[in-house]
Design a protein around this motif. Structure first.
Motif, PDB file in Angstrom:
ATOM      1  N   MET A   1       0.762  -1.261  -0.006  1.00  0.00           N
ATOM      2  CA  MET A   1      -0.016  -0.111  -0.038  1.00  0.00           C
ATOM      3  C   MET A   1       0.744   1.207   0.061  1.00  0.00           C
ATOM      4  SD  MET A   1      -3.208   0.753   2.556  1.00  0.00           S
ATOM      5  CE  MET A   1      -3.973  -0.646   1.860  1.00  0.00           C
ATOM      6  N   LYS A   2       0.619   2.060  -0.774  1.00  0.00           N
ATOM      7  CA  LYS A   2       1.458   3.327  -0.853  1.00  0.00           C
ATOM      8  C   LYS A   2       1.220   4.318   0.047  1.00  0.00           C
ATOM      9  CE  LYS A   2       3.491   1.042  -4.217  1.00  0.00           C
ATOM     10  NZ  LYS A   2       3.085  -0.163  -3.793  1.00  0.00           N
ATOM     11  N   PRO A   3       1.830   5.177   0.493  1.00  0.00           N
ATOM     12  CA  PRO A   3       1.454   6.378   1.430  1.00  0.00           C
ATOM     13  C   PRO A   3       1.012   7.584   0.641  1.00  0.00           C
ATOM     14  CG  PRO A   3       3.838   6.369   1.058  1.00  0.00           C
ATOM     15  CD  PRO A   3       3.362   5.087   0.346  1.00  0.00           C
ATOM     16  N   ASN A   4       0.261   8.273   1.279  1.00  0.00           N
ATOM     17  CA  ASN A   4      -0.332   9.626   0.597  1.00  0.00           C
ATOM     18  C   ASN A   4       1.050  10.628   1.090  1.00  0.00           C
ATOM     19  OD1 ASN A   4      -2.662   8.931  -0.302  1.00  0.00           O
ATOM     20  ND2 ASN A   4      -3.639   9.285   1.776  1.00  0.00           N
ATOM     21  N   VAL A   5       1.308  11.452   0.103  1.00  0.00           N
ATOM     22  CA  VAL A   5       2.480  12.356   0.417  1.00  0.00           C
ATOM     23  C   VAL A   5       1.754  13.604   0.505  1.00  0.00           C
ATOM     24  CG1 VAL A   5       4.581  13.244  -0.297  1.00  0.00           C
ATOM     25  CG2 VAL A   5       4.092  10.862  -0.591  1.00  0.00           C
ATOM     26  N   TYR A   6       1.993  14.513   1.483  1.00  0.00           N
ATOM     27  CA  TYR A   6       1.555  15.941   1.516  1.00  0.00           C
ATOM     28  C   TYR A   6       2.587  16.823   1.730  1.00  0.00           C
ATOM     29  CZ  TYR A   6      -2.696  13.195   2.777  1.00  0.00           C
ATOM     30  OH  TYR A   6      -3.538  12.141   2.595  1.00  0.00           O
ATOM     31  N   ILE A   7       2.256  18.118   1.336  1.00  0.00           N
ATOM     32  CA  ILE A   7       3.199  19.094   1.664  1.00  0.00           C
ATOM     33  C   ILE A   7       2.716  20.509   2.303  1.00  0.00           C
ATOM     34  CG2 ILE A   7       2.768  19.992  -0.576  1.00  0.00           C
ATOM     35  CD1 ILE A   7       5.816  21.146  -0.425  1.00  0.00           C
ATOM     36  N   LEU A   8       3.252  20.779   2.959  1.00  0.00           N
ATOM     37  CA  LEU A   8       2.526  21.919   3.791  1.00  0.00           C
ATOM     38  C   LEU A   8       3.668  23.278   3.448  1.00  0.00           C
ATOM     39  CD1 LEU A   8       1.008  23.409   6.070  1.00  0.00           C
ATOM     40  CD2 LEU A   8       2.530  22.656   7.470  1.00  0.00           C
ATOM     41  N   CYS A   9       2.913  24.223   2.586  1.00  0.00           N
ATOM     42  CA  CYS A   9       3.832  25.520   2.677  1.00  0.00           C
ATOM     43  C   CYS A   9       3.159  26.560   3.801  1.00  0.00           C
ATOM     44  CB  CYS A   9       3.693  25.920   1.003  1.00  0.00           C
ATOM     45  SG  CYS A   9       4.321  24.674  -0.055  1.00  0.00           S
ATOM     46  N   ALA A  10       4.268  27.095   4.380  1.00  0.00           N
ATOM     47  CA  ALA A  10       3.715  27.885   5.331  1.00  0.00           C
ATOM     48  C   ALA A  10       4.683  29.281   5.502  1.00  0.00           C
ATOM     49  CB  ALA A  10       3.490  27.339   6.738  1.00  0.00           C
ATOM     50  N   SER A  11       4.248  30.357   5.576  1.00  0.00           N
ATOM     51  CA  SER A  11       5.159  31.472   5.853  1.00  0.00           C
ATOM     52  C   SER A  11       5.336  31.239   7.440  1.00  0.00           C
ATOM     53  CB  SER A  11       4.022  32.582   5.693  1.00  0.00           C
ATOM     54  OG  SER A  11       3.527  32.768   4.393  1.00  0.00           O
ATOM     55  N   LEU A  12       6.799  31.073   7.447  1.00  0.00           N
ATOM     56  CA  LEU A  12       7.209  30.975   8.937  1.00  0.00           C
ATOM     57  C   LEU A  12       8.475  31.952   9.301  1.00  0.00           C
ATOM     58  CD1 LEU A  12       7.396  27.170   9.138  1.00  0.00           C
ATOM     59  CD2 LEU A  12       5.678  28.681  10.128  1.00  0.00           C
TER      60      LEU A  12
ATOM     61  N   GLY B   1      -1.198  27.915   2.801  1.00  0.00           N
ATOM     62  CA  GLY B   1      -1.981  28.429   1.641  1.00  0.00           C
ATOM     63  C   GLY B   1      -2.244  29.777   1.757  1.00  0.00           C
ATOM     64  N   THR B   2      -3.781  29.867   1.893  1.00  0.00           N
ATOM     65  CA  THR B   2      -4.182  31.349   2.145  1.00  0.00           C
ATOM     66  C   THR B   2      -4.893  31.364   3.637  1.00  0.00           C
ATOM     67  OG1 THR B   2      -6.311  30.931   1.043  1.00  0.00           O
ATOM     68  CG2 THR B   2      -4.592  31.899  -0.196  1.00  0.00           C
ATOM     69  N   THR B   3      -4.585  30.255   4.546  1.00  0.00           N
ATOM     70  CA  THR B   3      -5.430  30.239   5.790  1.00  0.00           C
ATOM     71  C   THR B   3      -4.090  30.448   6.917  1.00  0.00           C
ATOM     72  OG1 THR B   3      -6.902  28.538   4.956  1.00  0.00           O
ATOM     73  CG2 THR B   3      -6.611  28.566   7.575  1.00  0.00           C
ATOM     74  N   SER B   4      -4.665  31.370   7.873  1.00  0.00           N
ATOM     75  CA  SER B   4      -3.718  31.673   8.991  1.00  0.00           C
ATOM     76  C   SER B   4      -3.985  30.577  10.117  1.00  0.00           C
ATOM     77  CB  SER B   4      -3.901  33.035   9.504  1.00  0.00           C
ATOM     78  OG  SER B   4      -3.209  33.455  10.597  1.00  0.00           O
ATOM     79  N   VAL B   5      -3.102  29.919  10.655  1.00  0.00           N
ATOM     80  CA  VAL B   5      -3.261  29.150  11.751  1.00  0.00           C
ATOM     81  C   VAL B   5      -2.360  29.722  12.948  1.00  0.00           C
ATOM     82  CG1 VAL B   5      -2.789  26.789  12.665  1.00  0.00           C
ATOM     83  CG2 VAL B   5      -3.277  27.118  10.264  1.00  0.00           C
ATOM     84  N   SER B   6      -3.110  30.145  14.049  1.00  0.00           N
ATOM     85  CA  SER B   6      -2.496  30.665  15.412  1.00  0.00           C
ATOM     86  C   SER B   6      -1.569  29.661  16.050  1.00  0.00           C
ATOM     87  CB  SER B   6      -3.639  31.407  16.356  1.00  0.00           C
ATOM     88  OG  SER B   6      -4.476  32.234  15.418  1.00  0.00           O
ATOM     89  N   ALA B   7      -0.600  30.268  16.755  1.00  0.00           N
ATOM     90  CA  ALA B   7       0.209  29.554  17.569  1.00  0.00           C
ATOM     91  C   ALA B   7      -0.597  28.927  18.421  1.00  0.00           C
ATOM     92  CB  ALA B   7       1.287  30.704  18.256  1.00  0.00           C
ATOM     93  N   GLY B   8      -0.214  27.376  18.559  1.00  0.00           N
ATOM     94  CA  GLY B   8      -0.860  26.635  19.887  1.00  0.00           C
ATOM     95  C   GLY B   8      -2.168  25.945  19.168  1.00  0.00           C
ATOM     96  N   ALA B   9      -2.700  26.492  17.986  1.00  0.00           N
ATOM     97  CA  ALA B   9      -3.798  25.844  17.510  1.00  0.00           C
ATOM     98  C   ALA B   9      -3.436  24.693  16.675  1.00  0.00           C
ATOM     99  CB  ALA B   9      -4.584  27.077  16.566  1.00  0.00           C
TER     100      ALA B   9
ATOM    101  N   GLU C   1       0.609  23.302  -1.384  1.00  0.00           N
ATOM    102  CA  GLU C   1       0.136  22.617  -0.251  1.00  0.00           C
ATOM    103  C   GLU C   1      -0.938  21.616  -0.692  1.00  0.00           C
ATOM    104  OE1 GLU C   1      -2.294  26.562  -0.822  1.00  0.00           O
ATOM    105  OE2 GLU C   1      -0.149  25.590  -0.390  1.00  0.00           O
ATOM    106  N   THR C   2      -1.146  21.588  -1.992  1.00  0.00           N
ATOM    107  CA  THR C   2      -2.129  20.742  -2.555  1.00  0.00           C
ATOM    108  C   THR C   2      -1.527  19.634  -3.119  1.00  0.00           C
ATOM    109  OG1 THR C   2      -2.364  21.814  -4.648  1.00  0.00           O
ATOM    110  CG2 THR C   2      -3.863  22.703  -3.125  1.00  0.00           C
ATOM    111  N   ASP C   3      -0.060  19.359  -3.305  1.00  0.00           N
ATOM    112  CA  ASP C   3       0.469  18.180  -3.809  1.00  0.00           C
ATOM    113  C   ASP C   3       0.392  16.629  -3.033  1.00  0.00           C
ATOM    114  OD1 ASP C   3       1.567  19.808  -5.971  1.00  0.00           O
ATOM    115  OD2 ASP C   3       3.674  20.048  -5.151  1.00  0.00           O
TER     116      ASP C   3
END
Length: 184
Positions: A1-12, A174-182, A91-93
């Motif tokens: 079974m092959k894994p799903n590969v995800y990428i997260l591009c974030a402004s850090l 992407g275009t979504t902001s995620v707060s520290a600790g969330a 982030e959609t790859d």
């Protein structure tokens, strides 16, 4: 079974490096490879050899070109080259992976490189036996003095894996902001 590969591009401004538990190496029966985006169009290379006395047959399955086969011989390195379209770039790859599998329980040694003159960027070359029940990933820290981002490639150990990421500071995915600790 092959894994799903995800990428997260974030402004850090800061990327927290996670210590991977357990002793890991580059020898195994099965590997998953992903390439993080390089600043230039790289030459993506996968290198395969073996420490076994007899040659080892293996297959390479890719998300874009299907299955090919090869033979690893001790003392010799075989390389496979891939186009820059294999880099994780958004982030959609979800389908940019390379999967290597040796025949039976034989062992191969695998390295990979994202090679460009004056820069060699990160890739994830992960033996399947080193994947725990959660996920394993690699992150790249970009220069915080300019407006850049960090990238994270994730290989899930099984289908339908649920992943939670809790940043230590506010990030943009992407275009979504995620707060520290969330948890997102």
């Amino acid at each position: 079974m092959k894994p799903n590969v995800y990428i997260l591009c974030a402004s850090l401004l800061l990327c927290h490096v996670v210590d991977v538990q357990g002793q890991q190496d580059n020898q195994g029966n099965e590997f998953y490879i992903t390439f993080i985006k390089n600043i230039l169009a790289p030459n993506l290379i996968v290198f395969v050899t073996t420490a076994e006395y007899e040659p080892v047959s293996f297959t390479i399955e890719t998300s874009q070109t299907g299955i090919e086969s090869g033979t690893a011989t001790a003392g010799q390195v075989t390389d496979f080259q891939y186009p820059s379209s294999y880099e994780l770039t958004s982030e959609t790859d979800r389908t940019k992976w390379i999967h290597l599998k040796a025949e039976g329980d034989r062992k191969i040694i695998v390295y990979a490189a994202s090679e460009v003159q004056f820069t060699t960027d990160t890739c994830l070359c992960l033996p399947a036996e080193d994947i725990d029940t959660a996920s394993t990933y690699v992150a790249v820290m970009e220069d915080s003095s300019v407006n850049t981002y960090a990238e994270i490639g994730i290989v899930a150990a099984a289908d339908n894996t649920v992943l939670s990421i809790t940043p230590t500071q506010t990030i943009t995915v992407g275009t979504t902001s995620v707060s520290a600790g969330a948890t997102g």
